[in-house]
Design a protein around this motif. Structure first.
Motif, PDB file in Angstrom:
ATOM      1  N   PRO A  11       0.796  -1.232   0.000  1.00  0.00           N
ATOM      2  CA  PRO A  11       0.000   0.000   0.000  1.00  0.00           C
ATOM      3  C   PRO A  11       0.826   1.279   0.000  1.00  0.00           C
ATOM      4  CG  PRO A  11      -0.914  -1.585   1.540  1.00  0.00           C
ATOM      5  CD  PRO A  11       0.396  -2.152   1.082  1.00  0.00           C
ATOM      6  N   ASP A  12       2.007   1.247   0.585  1.00  0.00           N
ATOM      7  CA  ASP A  12       2.818   2.463   0.677  1.00  0.00           C
ATOM      8  C   ASP A  12       3.751   2.659  -0.517  1.00  0.00           C
ATOM      9  OD1 ASP A  12       1.701   3.019   3.186  1.00  0.00           O
ATOM     10  OD2 ASP A  12       3.202   1.786   4.212  1.00  0.00           O
ATOM     11  N   ASP A  13       3.705   1.747  -1.482  1.00  0.00           N
ATOM     12  CA  ASP A  13       4.660   1.800  -2.588  1.00  0.00           C
ATOM     13  C   ASP A  13       4.110   2.430  -3.861  1.00  0.00           C
ATOM     14  OD1 ASP A  13       6.792   0.489  -1.217  1.00  0.00           O
ATOM     15  OD2 ASP A  13       5.727  -1.408  -1.479  1.00  0.00           O
ATOM     16  N   LEU A  29       2.300  -8.220  -6.472  1.00  0.00           N
ATOM     17  CA  LEU A  29       1.263  -7.229  -6.186  1.00  0.00           C
ATOM     18  C   LEU A  29       0.312  -7.683  -5.084  1.00  0.00           C
ATOM     19  CD1 LEU A  29       0.512  -6.472  -9.933  1.00  0.00           C
ATOM     20  CD2 LEU A  29       1.734  -4.955  -8.350  1.00  0.00           C
ATOM     21  N   THR A  30       0.602  -8.825  -4.478  1.00  0.00           N
ATOM     22  CA  THR A  30      -0.286  -9.390  -3.462  1.00  0.00           C
ATOM     23  C   THR A  30      -0.450  -8.459  -2.269  1.00  0.00           C
ATOM     24  OG1 THR A  30       0.481 -11.585  -4.131  1.00  0.00           O
ATOM     25  CG2 THR A  30      -0.700 -11.433  -2.038  1.00  0.00           C
ATOM     26  N   GLY A  31       0.608  -7.743  -1.916  1.00  0.00           N
ATOM     27  CA  GLY A  31       0.579  -6.867  -0.754  1.00  0.00           C
ATOM     28  C   GLY A  31      -0.396  -5.713  -0.853  1.00  0.00           C
ATOM     29  N   LEU A  32      -0.936  -5.454  -2.035  1.00  0.00           N
ATOM     30  CA  LEU A  32      -1.929  -4.391  -2.183  1.00  0.00           C
ATOM     31  C   LEU A  32      -3.268  -4.780  -1.567  1.00  0.00           C
ATOM     32  CD1 LEU A  32      -1.078  -3.269  -5.815  1.00  0.00           C
ATOM     33  CD2 LEU A  32      -0.626  -1.998  -3.703  1.00  0.00           C
ATOM     34  N   VAL A  74      -6.281  -3.762  -8.418  1.00  0.00           N
ATOM     35  CA  VAL A  74      -4.856  -3.441  -8.326  1.00  0.00           C
ATOM     36  C   VAL A  74      -4.566  -2.109  -9.016  1.00  0.00           C
ATOM     37  CG1 VAL A  74      -2.569  -4.116  -9.167  1.00  0.00           C
ATOM     38  CG2 VAL A  74      -4.043  -5.804  -8.053  1.00  0.00           C
ATOM     39  N   ARG A  75      -5.129  -1.915 -10.201  1.00  0.00           N
ATOM     40  CA  ARG A  75      -4.888  -0.659 -10.928  1.00  0.00           C
ATOM     41  C   ARG A  75      -5.425   0.535 -10.149  1.00  0.00           C
ATOM     42  NH1 ARG A  75      -7.533   2.391 -15.131  1.00  0.00           N
ATOM     43  NH2 ARG A  75      -9.237   0.887 -15.191  1.00  0.00           N
ATOM     44  N   THR A 105      -4.867   5.517  -7.302  1.00  0.00           N
ATOM     45  CA  THR A 105      -5.395   6.409  -6.268  1.00  0.00           C
ATOM     46  C   THR A 105      -4.380   6.643  -5.169  1.00  0.00           C
ATOM     47  OG1 THR A 105      -6.458   4.545  -5.123  1.00  0.00           O
ATOM     48  CG2 THR A 105      -7.793   5.791  -6.692  1.00  0.00           C
ATOM     49  N   ARG A 106      -3.652   5.603  -4.782  1.00  0.00           N
ATOM     50  CA  ARG A 106      -2.647   5.790  -3.738  1.00  0.00           C
ATOM     51  C   ARG A 106      -1.474   6.594  -4.254  1.00  0.00           C
ATOM     52  NH1 ARG A 106      -3.347  -0.396  -1.564  1.00  0.00           N
ATOM     53  NH2 ARG A 106      -5.093   0.010  -0.174  1.00  0.00           N
ATOM     54  N   GLY A 107      -1.156   6.409  -5.553  1.00  0.00           N
ATOM     55  CA  GLY A 107      -0.085   7.206  -6.132  1.00  0.00           C
ATOM     56  C   GLY A 107      -0.431   8.679  -6.169  1.00  0.00           C
ATOM     57  N   GLU A 108      -1.703   8.999  -6.465  1.00  0.00           N
ATOM     58  CA  GLU A 108      -2.131  10.390  -6.516  1.00  0.00           C
ATOM     59  C   GLU A 108      -2.140  11.031  -5.138  1.00  0.00           C
ATOM     60  OE1 GLU A 108      -5.909   9.953  -8.292  1.00  0.00           O
ATOM     61  OE2 GLU A 108      -5.131   9.647 -10.327  1.00  0.00           O
ATOM     62  N   ARG A 109      -2.433  10.211  -4.105  1.00  0.00           N
ATOM     63  CA  ARG A 109      -2.538  10.757  -2.751  1.00  0.00           C
ATOM     64  C   ARG A 109      -1.209  10.794  -2.027  1.00  0.00           C
ATOM     65  NH1 ARG A 109      -7.830   7.016  -1.489  1.00  0.00           N
ATOM     66  NH2 ARG A 109      -9.282   8.148  -2.833  1.00  0.00           N
TER      67      ARG A 109
END
Length: 202
Positions: free
Chosen positions: A105-107, A128-131, A191-192, A197-201
């Motif tokens: 989530p933090d990546d 990508l499992t950690g998402l 995943v996408r 969304t996390r990248g934008e935030r």
């Protein structure tokens, strides 16, 4: 990704009627492939349904398999046992045949920088499992032929089954035990959304 984002993605995919990776009209898998290609700067990506599938796909893409001695990056014991089950003699030391990264989530906001550390490596297995949406992985390639071999492996290896309407004998199929390593459009969509969304935030 919050509950509202998740609900939007689930609703979009489920109401589309496209929930299988071999549906002709699927848009979720190609969209995730484009995102990862853009983020990594690599031209080809194979999406699979687990990190072990990713490891197998990377090896198959590079023409490595049963009976080969392969230098690998640091791997979990379970992953090393899987490679041993495939008949691959994996060892650390020397230049690894592929890179192995995990995204959580933090990546999302630093995924490009993370992937940039693998420049020059012929294949990258991205877990990508950690998402948080179930087992998923991507294998990124620079070489077209390596990507084609990995794609063939995930769809049973000896047939070019790109959709449920076409099935032709593959010219360069991957022999041996065959696997269904295809990622579902639903997981790909989640995943996408998580990455964007996390990248934008971030």
């Amino acid at each position: 990704m919050d509950h509202f984002d998740t609900a939007v993605v689930l609703g979009r995919v489920l109401t589309s009627g496209v929930i299988m990776s071999i549906e002709r009209n699927d848009r979720e898998l190609p969209a995730l492939e484009r995102l990862l290609c853009k983020t990594s700067g690599r031209p080809r990506v194979t999406l699979v349904n687990s990190v072990t599938a990713g490891l197998h796909s990377a090896l198959a893409g590079l023409g490595l398999g049963h009976g080969d001695d392969v230098a690998v990056p640091a791997l979990a014991d379970a992953h090393r046992r899987f490679l041993a089950w495939l008949g691959v003699r994996a060892h650390e030391g020397g230049t690894p045949a592929f890179a192995h990264l995990s995204a959580g989530p933090d990546d999302a906001g630093r995924l490009g920088a993370l992937l940039a550390t693998t420049a020059g490596v012929p294949a990258v297995v991205l877990d990508l499992t950690g998402l948080g949406f179930g087992p998923a992985a991507a294998v990124l390639f620079d070489d077209e032929d390596a990507w084609r071999r990995a794609e063939r492996l995930k769809i049973f290896g000896t047939f070019d089954l790109r959709t449920m309407w076409t099935q032709t004998e593959a010219d360069d199929g991957v022999g041996g035990v065959q696997f269904n390593y295809r990622l579902s459009p639903l997981v790909a969509a989640c995943v996408r959304m998580a990455l964007t969304t996390r990248g934008e935030r971030a």
